[in-house]
Write a protein that holds these residues in place. Structure first.
Motif, mmCIF file in Angstrom:
data_model
loop_
_atom_site.group_PDB
_atom_site.id
_atom_site.type_symbol
_atom_site.label_atom_id
_atom_site.label_comp_id
_atom_site.label_asym_id
_atom_site.label_seq_id
_atom_site.Cartn_x
_atom_site.Cartn_y
_atom_site.Cartn_z
ATOM 1 N N ILE A 1 0.809 -1.842 -0.643
ATOM 2 C CA ILE A 1 0.083 -0.363 -0.211
ATOM 3 C C ILE A 1 0.840 1.177 0.061
ATOM 4 O O ILE A 1 1.041 2.169 -0.755
ATOM 5 C CB ILE A 1 -1.009 0.202 1.197
ATOM 6 N N VAL A 2 1.790 1.853 1.058
ATOM 7 C CA VAL A 2 2.291 2.404 0.603
ATOM 8 C C VAL A 2 3.740 2.957 -0.327
ATOM 9 O O VAL A 2 3.773 3.784 -0.934
ATOM 10 C CB VAL A 2 3.909 2.525 2.315
ATOM 11 N N ASP A 3 3.825 1.698 -0.923
ATOM 12 C CA ASP A 3 4.724 1.449 -2.473
ATOM 13 C C ASP A 3 3.241 2.408 -3.053
ATOM 14 O O ASP A 3 4.328 2.758 -3.739
ATOM 15 C CB ASP A 3 4.898 0.243 -2.647
ATOM 16 N N PRO B 1 7.123 8.489 -10.751
ATOM 17 C CA PRO B 1 7.609 7.500 -12.430
ATOM 18 C C PRO B 1 8.499 8.168 -11.782
ATOM 19 O O PRO B 1 8.002 10.451 -12.202
ATOM 20 C CB PRO B 1 5.812 7.462 -12.802
ATOM 21 N N THR B 2 9.526 7.798 -12.515
ATOM 22 C CA THR B 2 10.266 8.770 -13.919
ATOM 23 C C THR B 2 10.185 8.540 -14.920
ATOM 24 O O THR B 2 9.162 8.441 -15.379
ATOM 25 C CB THR B 2 11.976 7.877 -13.264
#
Length: 164
Positions: A154-156, A162-163
């Motif tokens: 969830i935290v991730d 995004p790069t």
């Protein structure tokens, strides 16, 4: 499109949760074991996140969607909900609404044979669906995952940048 009824009899659609991340679980109020243990797991996730990630948890909404509309009335779910985390929203609907939503999320649902006294179980997929704040599926969490695994994902997902 999610169309259900909450515990106050209000119509709920996908738009009801815009801007919130949702943790969606399909189950039924008379489930003897798996639904309660998954519901408790989500409660642990919410409590741990409140301690460790207070800003993120404010954006997460756990939702229980009934797959047994014949027995999971608003009154029955209100009673059922007393045993679980207070942040849960409980949804039910007509058999058609339930079927349509289960199909949309590819949730397996099958009513087992009734016993002599008319009781029955509902076999169903045991998956939590995590949606982002725009309503898109961000991840799925299985029964075998521990609360710490769910929190990590969830935290991730919520903090992913995004790069280019």
């Amino acid at each position: 499109e999610m169309v259900k009824v909450d515990m106050n009899g209000n119509l709920v659609t996908n738009k009801s949760f815009e801007g919130r991340w949702t943790l969606l679980y399909f189950g039924f109020g008379r489930c003897p074991d798996i639904c309660p243990s998954e519901m408790v797991k989500v409660g642990k996730v919410m409590d741990t996140m409140k301690e460790k990630y207070p800003e993120l948890v404010k954006k997460v909404q756990p939702i229980f969607v009934s797959v047994d509309p014949a027995r999971d009335s608003i009154k029955a779910l209100r009673e059922y909900g007393k045993d679980f985390h207070p942040s849960y929203i409980y949804l039910t609907g007509t058999p058609e609404q339930v079927q349509k939503m289960a199909k949309k999320y590819r949730v397996y649902v099958s009513k087992a044979e009734e016993t002599e006294d008319g009781d029955y179980l509902v076999d169903h997929s045991i998956v939590m669906y995590f949606h982002d704040d725009k309503g898109d599926l961000a991840d799925c969490f299985t029964q075998s995952m521990r609360p710490s695994d769910v929190i990590e994902k969830i935290v991730d997902r919520m903090t992913f940048v995004p790069t280019i």
